[in-house]
Design a protein around this motif. Structure first.
Motif, PDB file in Angstrom:
ATOM      1  N   SER A   1       0.976  -1.110   0.101  1.00 25.69           N
ATOM      2  CA  SER A   1      -0.003  -0.359   0.265  1.00 25.69           C
ATOM      3  C   SER A   1       1.165   1.186  -0.003  1.00 25.69           C
ATOM      4  CB  SER A   1      -1.129  -0.064   1.399  1.00 25.69           C
ATOM      5  OG  SER A   1       0.080   0.610   2.653  1.00 25.69           O
TER       6      SER A   1
ATOM      7  N   HIS B   1       1.577   4.367   1.670  1.00 20.89           N
ATOM      8  CA  HIS B   1       1.501   5.278   2.412  1.00 20.89           C
ATOM      9  C   HIS B   1       2.543   4.915   3.314  1.00 20.89           C
ATOM     10  CE1 HIS B   1      -0.358   1.683   5.726  1.00 20.89           C
ATOM     11  NE2 HIS B   1       0.340   2.630   6.064  1.00 20.89           N
ATOM     12  N   CYS B   2       3.874   6.186   4.613  1.00 23.86           N
ATOM     13  CA  CYS B   2       4.348   5.776   5.011  1.00 23.86           C
ATOM     14  C   CYS B   2       4.003   5.263   6.687  1.00 23.86           C
ATOM     15  CB  CYS B   2       4.904   7.012   5.194  1.00 23.86           C
ATOM     16  SG  CYS B   2       6.331   7.029   6.425  1.00 23.86           S
TER      17      CYS B   2
ATOM     18  N   GLY C   1       2.745   9.264   7.777  1.00 23.63           N
ATOM     19  CA  GLY C   1       1.188   9.050   7.292  1.00 23.63           C
ATOM     20  C   GLY C   1       0.732   9.614   5.980  1.00 23.63           C
ATOM     21  N   ARG C   2       2.079  10.062   4.766  1.00 21.87           N
ATOM     22  CA  ARG C   2       1.840  10.376   3.533  1.00 21.87           C
ATOM     23  C   ARG C   2       1.458   9.359   2.654  1.00 21.87           C
ATOM     24  NH1 ARG C   2       5.604  14.119   1.664  1.00 21.87           N
ATOM     25  NH2 ARG C   2       6.562  15.215   3.500  1.00 21.87           N
ATOM     26  N   LYS C   3      -0.229   9.759   2.023  1.00 19.64           N
ATOM     27  CA  LYS C   3      -0.931   8.970   1.410  1.00 19.64           C
ATOM     28  C   LYS C   3      -0.613   9.389   0.363  1.00 19.64           C
ATOM     29  CE  LYS C   3      -3.862   6.943   4.901  1.00 19.64           C
ATOM     30  NZ  LYS C   3      -5.030   6.678   5.258  1.00 19.64           N
TER      31      LYS C   3
ATOM     32  N   ASP D   1       1.672   9.864  -5.650  1.00 23.02           N
ATOM     33  CA  ASP D   1       2.065   8.213  -4.954  1.00 23.02           C
ATOM     34  C   ASP D   1       3.083   9.203  -4.407  1.00 23.02           C
ATOM     35  OD1 ASP D   1      -0.045   6.644  -5.117  1.00 23.02           O
ATOM     36  OD2 ASP D   1       1.253   5.526  -7.526  1.00 23.02           O
TER      37      ASP D   1
ATOM     38  N   SER E   1       8.165   6.228   3.527  1.00 23.25           N
ATOM     39  CA  SER E   1       8.020   7.634   2.563  1.00 23.25           C
ATOM     40  C   SER E   1      10.296   7.673   2.909  1.00 23.25           C
ATOM     41  CB  SER E   1       7.333   8.738   2.646  1.00 23.25           C
ATOM     42  OG  SER E   1       7.953   9.804   3.563  1.00 23.25           O
TER      43      SER E   1
END
Length: 78
Positions: free
Chosen positions: A2, A4-5, A9-11, A30, A52
């Motif tokens: 997925s 996300h970090c 929380g980076r999406k 992304d 990330s």
């Protein structure tokens, strides 16, 4: 994997590709997600984090133990 970090929380962000004729089509932006393995001294084992590029730099600054504490405080399993 997925996109996300676990630390920051980076999406993905969403927007539109705009062609020369100015037609818009949906697209995703992304984050730069990497899987990194770190040695967790307190538990005597390696852990694998999905981070990330900004998250990797944060781990380098604050250390692995503090980063794992932040991830666990958010309720994610490590």
């Amino acid at each position: 994997m997925s996109a996300h970090c676990q630390l920051t929380g980076r999406k993905p962000g969403f927007g539109a590709s705009i062609s020369h004729s100015h037609r818009r089509t949906p697209r995703r932006f992304d984050p730069n997600i990497q899987r990194k393995r770190y040695w967790l001294e307190s538990e005597g084992r390696h852990i694998r984090l999905t981070l990330s590029a900004k998250g990797i730099k944060t781990v380098d600054t604050i250390g692995v133990e503090a980063a794992v504490a932040r991830i666990r405080a958010r309720g994610e399993k490590v």
